[in-house]
Design a protein around this motif. Structure first.
Motif, PDB file in Angstrom:
ATOM      1  N   VAL A 172       0.816  -1.219   0.000  1.00 38.61           N
ATOM      2  CA  VAL A 172       0.000   0.000   0.000  1.00 38.61           C
ATOM      3  C   VAL A 172       0.851   1.271   0.000  1.00 38.61           C
ATOM      4  O   VAL A 172       0.402   2.311  -0.481  1.00 38.61           O
ATOM      5  CB  VAL A 172      -1.007   0.018   1.175  1.00 38.61           C
ATOM      6  N   ARG A 173       2.072   1.183   0.514  1.00 41.77           N
ATOM      7  CA  ARG A 173       2.935   2.371   0.483  1.00 41.77           C
ATOM      8  C   ARG A 173       3.275   2.795  -0.944  1.00 41.77           C
ATOM      9  O   ARG A 173       3.531   3.962  -1.206  1.00 41.77           O
ATOM     10  CB  ARG A 173       4.233   2.132   1.268  1.00 41.77           C
ATOM     11  N   THR A 174       3.282   1.825  -1.861  1.00 38.21           N
ATOM     12  CA  THR A 174       3.586   2.159  -3.260  1.00 38.21           C
ATOM     13  C   THR A 174       2.431   2.884  -3.948  1.00 38.21           C
ATOM     14  O   THR A 174       2.627   3.527  -4.972  1.00 38.21           O
ATOM     15  CB  THR A 174       3.904   0.889  -4.070  1.00 38.21           C
ATOM     16  N   ILE A 175       1.239   2.771  -3.390  1.00 38.96           N
ATOM     17  CA  ILE A 175       0.036   3.274  -4.062  1.00 38.96           C
ATOM     18  C   ILE A 175      -0.429   4.624  -3.547  1.00 38.96           C
ATOM     19  O   ILE A 175      -0.643   5.564  -4.325  1.00 38.96           O
ATOM     20  CB  ILE A 175      -1.121   2.250  -3.908  1.00 38.96           C
ATOM     21  N   PHE A 176      -0.588   4.742  -2.225  1.00 42.92           N
ATOM     22  CA  PHE A 176      -1.328   5.880  -1.670  1.00 42.92           C
ATOM     23  C   PHE A 176      -0.471   7.119  -1.411  1.00 42.92           C
ATOM     24  O   PHE A 176       0.679   7.028  -0.987  1.00 42.92           O
ATOM     25  CB  PHE A 176      -2.015   5.477  -0.362  1.00 42.92           C
ATOM     26  N   GLY A 177      -1.088   8.286  -1.651  1.00 41.29           N
ATOM     27  CA  GLY A 177      -0.508   9.577  -1.301  1.00 41.29           C
ATOM     28  C   GLY A 177      -1.559  10.423  -0.606  1.00 41.29           C
ATOM     29  O   GLY A 177      -2.736  10.050  -0.545  1.00 41.29           O
ATOM     30  N   ASP A 178      -1.145  11.561  -0.076  1.00 45.43           N
ATOM     31  CA  ASP A 178      -2.043  12.464   0.642  1.00 45.43           C
ATOM     32  C   ASP A 178      -2.346  13.699  -0.195  1.00 45.43           C
ATOM     33  O   ASP A 178      -1.482  14.173  -0.954  1.00 45.43           O
ATOM     34  CB  ASP A 178      -1.406  12.890   1.966  1.00 45.43           C
ATOM     35  N   ALA A 179      -3.549  14.231  -0.040  1.00 48.06           N
ATOM     36  CA  ALA A 179      -3.938  15.433  -0.794  1.00 48.06           C
ATOM     37  C   ALA A 179      -5.263  15.947  -0.271  1.00 48.06           C
ATOM     38  O   ALA A 179      -5.983  15.261   0.465  1.00 48.06           O
ATOM     39  CB  ALA A 179      -4.053  15.128  -2.290  1.00 48.06           C
ATOM     40  N   ALA A 180      -5.599  17.157  -0.687  1.00 52.80           N
ATOM     41  CA  ALA A 180      -6.910  17.744  -0.392  1.00 52.80           C
ATOM     42  C   ALA A 180      -7.374  18.514  -1.616  1.00 52.80           C
ATOM     43  O   ALA A 180      -6.562  19.039  -2.390  1.00 52.80           O
ATOM     44  CB  ALA A 180      -6.829  18.670   0.819  1.00 52.80           C
ATOM     45  N   SER A 181      -8.687  18.568  -1.791  1.00 50.39           N
ATOM     46  CA  SER A 181      -9.253  19.354  -2.890  1.00 50.39           C
ATOM     47  C   SER A 181     -10.420  20.178  -2.365  1.00 50.39           C
ATOM     48  O   SER A 181     -11.014  19.859  -1.327  1.00 50.39           O
ATOM     49  CB  SER A 181      -9.748  18.449  -4.026  1.00 50.39           C
ATOM     50  N   ALA A 182     -10.734  21.243  -3.084  1.00 47.57           N
ATOM     51  CA  ALA A 182     -11.874  22.098  -2.749  1.00 47.57           C
ATOM     52  C   ALA A 182     -12.628  22.414  -4.035  1.00 47.57           C
ATOM     53  O   ALA A 182     -12.029  22.801  -5.039  1.00 47.57           O
ATOM     54  CB  ALA A 182     -11.401  23.386  -2.077  1.00 47.57           C
ATOM     55  N   THR A 183     -13.943  22.228  -3.995  1.00 42.37           N
ATOM     56  CA  THR A 183     -14.803  22.445  -5.161  1.00 42.37           C
ATOM     57  C   THR A 183     -15.952  23.364  -4.764  1.00 42.37           C
ATOM     58  O   THR A 183     -16.571  23.175  -3.712  1.00 42.37           O
ATOM     59  CB  THR A 183     -15.372  21.105  -5.666  1.00 42.37           C
ATOM     60  N   PHE A 184     -16.230  24.345  -5.604  1.00 44.66           N
ATOM     61  CA  PHE A 184     -17.326  25.287  -5.355  1.00 44.66           C
ATOM     62  C   PHE A 184     -18.494  24.923  -6.262  1.00 44.66           C
ATOM     63  O   PHE A 184     -18.365  24.888  -7.484  1.00 44.66           O
ATOM     64  CB  PHE A 184     -16.867  26.717  -5.642  1.00 44.66           C
ATOM     65  N   ILE A 185     -19.621  24.618  -5.626  1.00 49.27           N
ATOM     66  CA  ILE A 185     -20.822  24.181  -6.333  1.00 49.27           C
ATOM     67  C   ILE A 185     -21.943  25.160  -6.012  1.00 49.27           C
ATOM     68  O   ILE A 185     -22.147  25.508  -4.838  1.00 49.27           O
ATOM     69  CB  ILE A 185     -21.205  22.749  -5.900  1.00 49.27           C
ATOM     70  N   LYS A 186     -22.677  25.610  -7.022  1.00 47.46           N
ATOM     71  CA  LYS A 186     -23.701  26.620  -6.758  1.00 47.46           C
ATOM     72  C   LYS A 186     -24.893  26.472  -7.700  1.00 47.46           C
ATOM     73  O   LYS A 186     -24.833  25.736  -8.695  1.00 47.46           O
ATOM     74  CB  LYS A 186     -23.108  28.022  -6.882  1.00 47.46           C
ATOM     75  N   ARG A 187     -25.921  27.196  -7.391  1.00 52.10           N
ATOM     76  CA  ARG A 187     -27.103  27.232  -8.244  1.00 52.10           C
ATOM     77  C   ARG A 187     -26.869  28.210  -9.394  1.00 52.10           C
ATOM     78  O   ARG A 187     -26.443  29.341  -9.196  1.00 52.10           O
ATOM     79  CB  ARG A 187     -28.331  27.683  -7.440  1.00 52.10           C
ATOM     80  N   ASN A 188     -27.127  27.737 -10.607  1.00 46.63           N
ATOM     81  CA  ASN A 188     -27.076  28.576 -11.804  1.00 46.63           C
ATOM     82  C   ASN A 188     -25.767  29.349 -11.943  1.00 46.63           C
ATOM     83  O   ASN A 188     -25.754  30.542 -12.234  1.00 46.63           O
ATOM     84  CB  ASN A 188     -28.257  29.560 -11.820  1.00 46.63           C
ATOM     85  N   GLY A 189     -24.654  28.637 -11.721  1.00 51.50           N
ATOM     86  CA  GLY A 189     -23.361  29.276 -11.913  1.00 51.50           C
ATOM     87  C   GLY A 189     -22.948  29.241 -13.376  1.00 51.50           C
ATOM     88  O   GLY A 189     -23.749  28.949 -14.270  1.00 51.50           O
ATOM     89  N   HIS A 190     -21.661  29.531 -13.614  1.00 47.16           N
ATOM     90  CA  HIS A 190     -21.148  29.569 -14.990  1.00 47.16           C
ATOM     91  C   HIS A 190     -20.322  28.330 -15.329  1.00 47.16           C
ATOM     92  O   HIS A 190     -19.703  28.271 -16.388  1.00 47.16           O
ATOM     93  CB  HIS A 190     -20.300  30.825 -15.183  1.00 47.16           C
ATOM     94  N   GLY A 191     -20.349  27.327 -14.449  1.00 48.33           N
ATOM     95  CA  GLY A 191     -19.530  26.146 -14.666  1.00 48.33           C
ATOM     96  C   GLY A 191     -20.277  25.000 -15.316  1.00 48.33           C
ATOM     97  O   GLY A 191     -21.236  25.189 -16.070  1.00 48.33           O
ATOM     98  N   ALA A 192     -19.847  23.783 -14.979  1.00 45.08           N
ATOM     99  CA  ALA A 192     -20.381  22.573 -15.604  1.00 45.08           C
ATOM    100  C   ALA A 192     -21.631  22.088 -14.875  1.00 45.08           C
ATOM    101  O   ALA A 192     -21.704  22.118 -13.643  1.00 45.08           O
ATOM    102  CB  ALA A 192     -19.314  21.481 -15.589  1.00 45.08           C
TER     103      ALA A 192
END
Length: 333
Positions: free
Chosen positions: A154-174
Motif C-alpha cells: 500500500v505504500r507504493t500506491i497511496f498519497g495524501d492530498a486535499a481538494s476544494a470544489t465550489f458548487i452553486k445554483r445557476n453558476g457559470h460552470g459545468a
C-alpha cells in the motif's frame, strides 16, 4: 441547474519516490513499481499536517484562484476517513479557520474513493432543497498516517492530498447531471483500519488484541488487493452502464472518462474491459499517487489545465473502493 464552478487542490511538500521505496524494499525495482502502479512519487503529509490543515490550504487556494470570498459560503461538506478527531467535526474546525460565516452549515462524511461523487450529489441535493445557494465540497485525506511502514503493497500506491470544489445554483460552470450509487458492505474487511473505533479501541493494540490479516498492526490499513481488484472489475462496468442509461446517453456520447485513480494496473484493465479509447480515458496519478477521495477532482483540474476538457464536453466521473462503495455521474461542461 446546479453547477460545478471551480476546483483547486493542495499537495503536501514531502515526497515518497520510487527510489525511496526501492531503498526500503530492495526486491522491488523502481521500474517495477512504476509499471504496476503508474506512480513515480507520492505526496506525504508532514507529522504536524492533518485533514483540517490540508483542507484549509485547498480551500484557501480555491478562494484565491477563483476570486471567491469566504463570506459567500453557505455550507461545507468535508469528505475524509482520517479526521483530526472523533469529535468535533473537522468541517467545523475548517469553517472557523477560513472565516466562513457562522450561519453556514458544516459536516463531515466518511467515504473513501467514491467520496467525491457522493459529495457532488449531496451538494446538489442541498442546493435543490432551497436551503442553500452554494456548497464548498472538500476532500482531505492523510492515508499515509494509516499505513504501516513495512507494508510495501500500500505504500507504493497511496498519497495524501486535499481538494476544494465550489458548487452553486445557476453558476457559470459545468452542469452536474444525474448520479448513481452502489454499496456492498460484505466487502468491508477487504479494505479496513480495524483499530481506533469503538469496536477495537486503538489503545488495545499494545496488548495484541487487534489482529490484522497481513500480520501487521491492526491499527493500520489493511487492503486485500486481489479482492478489491475483483470487486472493481465486477462492479464498475455495471455502474458505467447504469449511469449512461440514467442520463439517456450511449458510451460513445462521452467525451472523457475520469475514473478514481486507483493504480495503473487496475485502470488499464477497466479501460480495456469497457472498450474505452485511450484518448478518452484520463489518467493522472504519476506525481501524487492514489489520493483516495481527491483523485477525481485533481484529475478534473489537471484535465482542464491540459485542455483535455472543453466547453460542450460530457465527462463521466466514477469512484469506487472502500466500503465497498461506488458512484458515478455525468458532468456537462
Amino acid at each position: 441547474m446546479i453547477t460545478l464552478d471551480a476546483i483547486s487542490y493542495y499537495l503536501p511538500e514531502e515526497t515518497l519516490t520510487n527510489d525511496d521505496l526501492h531503498e526500503l524494499f530492495p526486491d522491488w525495482s523502481v521500474n517495477k513499481i512504476a509499471a504496476k502502479t503508474g506512480v513515480i512519487e507520492r505526496r506525504i503529509a508532514a507529522k504536524d499536517e492533518f485533514a483540517s490543515s490540508m483542507a484549509i490550504k485547498a480551500a484557501s487556494k480555491l478562494f484565491e484562484e477563483h476570486k471567491i470570498t469566504p463570506s459567500e459560503i453557505q455550507f461545507i461538506l468535508l469528505c475524509t476517513q482520517s479526521p483530526d478527531y472523533f469529535l468535533p467535526t473537522t468541517a467545523c474546525i475548517v469553517q472557523h479557520a477560513l472565516g466562513i460565516p457562522t450561519t453556514a452549515g458544516a459536516l463531515d462524511f466518511n467515504l473513501g474513493c467514491s467520496g467525491y461523487v457522493y459529495g457532488l450529489s449531496l451538494a446538489k441535493g442541498l442546493i435543490c432543497s432551497g436551503d442553500v445557494e452554494n456548497v464548498l465540497l472538500i476532500t482531505s485525506e492523510t492515508y499515509s498516517k494509516h499505513i504501516h511502514d513495512h507494508d510495501k503493497s500500500v505504500r507504493t500506491i497511496f498519497g495524501d492530498a486535499a481538494s476544494a470544489t465550489f458548487i452553486k445554483r445557476n453558476g457559470h460552470g459545468a452542469d452536474i447531471r444525474a448520479i448513481t450509487f452502489g454499496t456492498d458492505g460484505s466487502g468491508a474487511e477487504n479494505l479496513i483500519v480495524k483499530g481506533g473505533g469503538m469496536r477495537h479501541p486503538r489503545v488495545s493494540d499494545s496488548e495484541g488484541t487487534i489482529p490484522s490479516p497481513n500480520g501487521l498492526s491492526g491499527t493500520t490499513l489493511f487492503m486485500n488487493g486481489a479482492e478489491i481488484f475483483s470487486f472493481t472489475l465486477r462492479s464498475v462496468p455495471v455502474m458505467v452502464k447504469q449511469i449512461l442509461q440514467k442520463n439517456s446517453l450511449e458510451q460513445e456520447d462521452i467525451d472523457l472518462f475520469v475514473f478514481h485513480q486507483a493504480n495503473k494496473y487496475m485502470l488499464d484493465h477497466l479501460r480495456l474491459k469497457l472498450g474505452i479509447p485511450e484518448e478518452k480515458f484520463f489518467v493522472s496519478m504519476a506525481n501524487c499517487g492514489n489520493t483516495v477521495s481527491s483523485t477525481i477532482p485533481i484529475a478534473l483540474k489537471q484535465a482542464e489545465e491540459q485542455k483535455k476538457i472543453k466547453s460542450g464536453m460530457k465527462v463521466l466521473v466514477a469512484g469506487f473502493g472502500v466500503g465497498y462503495s461506488w458512484g458515478a455521474g455525468i458532468i456537462q461542461y
